[in-house]
Scaffold this active site. Structure first.
Site, PDB file in Angstrom:
ATOM      1  N   ILE A  14       0.828  -1.212   0.000  1.00  0.00           N
ATOM      2  CA  ILE A  14       0.000   0.000   0.000  1.00  0.00           C
ATOM      3  C   ILE A  14       0.860   1.260   0.000  1.00  0.00           C
ATOM      4  O   ILE A  14       0.487   2.269  -0.604  1.00  0.00           O
ATOM      5  CB  ILE A  14      -1.009   0.003   1.182  1.00  0.00           C
ATOM      6  N   SER A  36      12.443   1.152   6.159  1.00  0.00           N
ATOM      7  CA  SER A  36      12.086  -0.154   5.624  1.00  0.00           C
ATOM      8  C   SER A  36      12.995  -1.197   6.264  1.00  0.00           C
ATOM      9  O   SER A  36      14.222  -1.099   6.151  1.00  0.00           O
ATOM     10  CB  SER A  36      12.270  -0.164   4.098  1.00  0.00           C
ATOM     11  N   LYS A  91      -5.410   1.536   7.738  1.00  0.00           N
ATOM     12  CA  LYS A  91      -6.436   0.713   8.370  1.00  0.00           C
ATOM     13  C   LYS A  91      -5.952  -0.735   8.404  1.00  0.00           C
ATOM     14  O   LYS A  91      -5.164  -1.101   7.525  1.00  0.00           O
ATOM     15  CB  LYS A  91      -7.781   0.842   7.651  1.00  0.00           C
ATOM     16  N   ASP A 169      -9.716  -7.964   6.940  1.00  0.00           N
ATOM     17  CA  ASP A 169      -8.816  -6.923   6.418  1.00  0.00           C
ATOM     18  C   ASP A 169      -9.506  -6.182   5.269  1.00  0.00           C
ATOM     19  O   ASP A 169      -9.601  -4.958   5.296  1.00  0.00           O
ATOM     20  CB  ASP A 169      -7.467  -7.514   5.999  1.00  0.00           C
TER      21      ASP A 169
END
Ligand code: NAP
Length: 311
Positions: A14, A36, A91, A169
């Protein structure tokens, strides 16, 4: 208003599909740093870190977008707030409701912004559906959220672990639309959760809802085993006979069988416009309603074991 210097924590799907290009295209934000664990970097970021705690030490960073799996979001968000950074939460915003409440309280205490992003809410069709349903009693609700987990979540093992939420999810996107458009609060009346024998999160769920008024037929069906055409639809009927259907994940709307909105989704562009407003106003936005429904579905859910599933 001032340019917001921002960092991204977690450069997974995402972050790459949405956050990076949307931040680049928004003149109110500048990507200063990324972190990362795998050591990925990005050409737009001046700084790259392996450990997000080092990113949080940068004095010029005003805010961070936390794009990790939900199981680790609370600790990262806490560390960010304590370091004086505002936070945008992908989310689901945390792993539990208590964690989310903690972030809300901490943000208020340190005077920073916390923003729960429910991307499916950022559609014109959702706004129009909310307006159309205002003041009416709901007779029927059918949420059908069926997709192919192998296609949409390749290699994401966290999603099958406890706290990864499994089919919730994507299902939480539907619930975030339901809580936004319904004219009164919705409750989980019963829930049946299908867990593959080899997994700690459900692959399918059937939910029945109740509302304070009316004896409606209110249901949701989530399934991750759908191959072929994918379905992300929400149908609503009021006692007065108004029918409404949101399709394509909430980006298209029909009312009374007539197409009213048909748009290509631009959810993350709207999310960052809202984040800019919240940062400028120094105001948090924490919507717990979709997350509460998920928690309730797990709390009163009947557990059904189904065939093992390998992706
Ligand atoms: P993903 O591809 O698995 O990416 C998550 C990334 O978070 C990992 O690649 C890793 O990136 C980082 N990460 C993993 N474990 C971590 C840890 N313990 N501590 C810090 N960072 C960690 O997952 P995703 O699809 O991007 O989903 C991430 C979140 O966005 C989920 O909550 C999901 O519900 C939400 N979301 C996903 C989509 C979608 O279409 N995929 C859409 C909307 C929302 P590094 O190795 O770079 O650190």
């Amino acid at each position: 208003m001032a340019l917001h210097q921002i960092g991204i924590i977690g450069l997974g799907k995402i972050a790459q599909d949405q956050h990076l290009p949307v931040i680049k295209a928004n003149p109110d934000f500048q990507l200063l740093a990324v972190s990362s664990q795998r050591g990925l970097t990005h050409e737009d970021a001046r700084y790259t870190f392996l450990d997000y705690r080092d990113l949080l030490k940068l004095p010029d960073i005003e805010a961070v977008s936390i794009c990790t799996p939900p199981q680790v979001r609370h600790q990262i968000a806490r560390d960010a707030l304590v370091a004086g950074k505002s936070v945008l939460l992908e989310k689901p915003p945390a792993a539990t409701l208590s964690e989310l409440e903690d972030l809300k309280e901490l943000a208020a205490k340190v005077g920073k912004v916390v923003f729960t992003t429910w991307h499916a809410q950022y559609n014109k069709a959702v706004d129009e559906a909310k307006k159309a349903l205002a003041g009416w009693t709901i007779k029927r609700l059918l949420v059908t959220w069926k997709e192919d987990v192998r296609h949409w979540h390749p290699g994401q093992q966290w999603i099958w672990e406890a706290g990864g939420f499994g089919v919730f999810d994507p299902g939480i996107n539907a619930l975030s639309i339901v809580t936004r458009i319904m004219p009164e609060p919705v409750f989980i009346k019963s829930s049946s959760l299908e867990f593959p024998a080899n997994r700690d999160a459900p692959i399918a769920a059937n939910l029945a809802f109740s509302m304070s008024h009316g004896q409606g037929d209110l249901q949701a069906v989530f399934d991750w085993r759908q191959t072929g055409p994918q379905t992300w639809d929400i149908e609503v009927e009021t006692e007065a006979g108004l029918t409404l259907k949101l399709t394509h994940g909430g980006s298209c709307l029909e009312i009374g069988g007539r197409e009213v909105v048909k748009e290509d989704p631009a959810e993350y562009q709207a999310i960052y416009r809202r984040f800019d407003e919240l940062l400028n106003a120094r105001q948090s936005e924490v919507d717990t309603a979709p997350f509460r429904l998920v928690a309730d579905a797990f709390m009163i859910g009947k557990r059904v074991q189904v065939d093992a599933f390998e992706d």
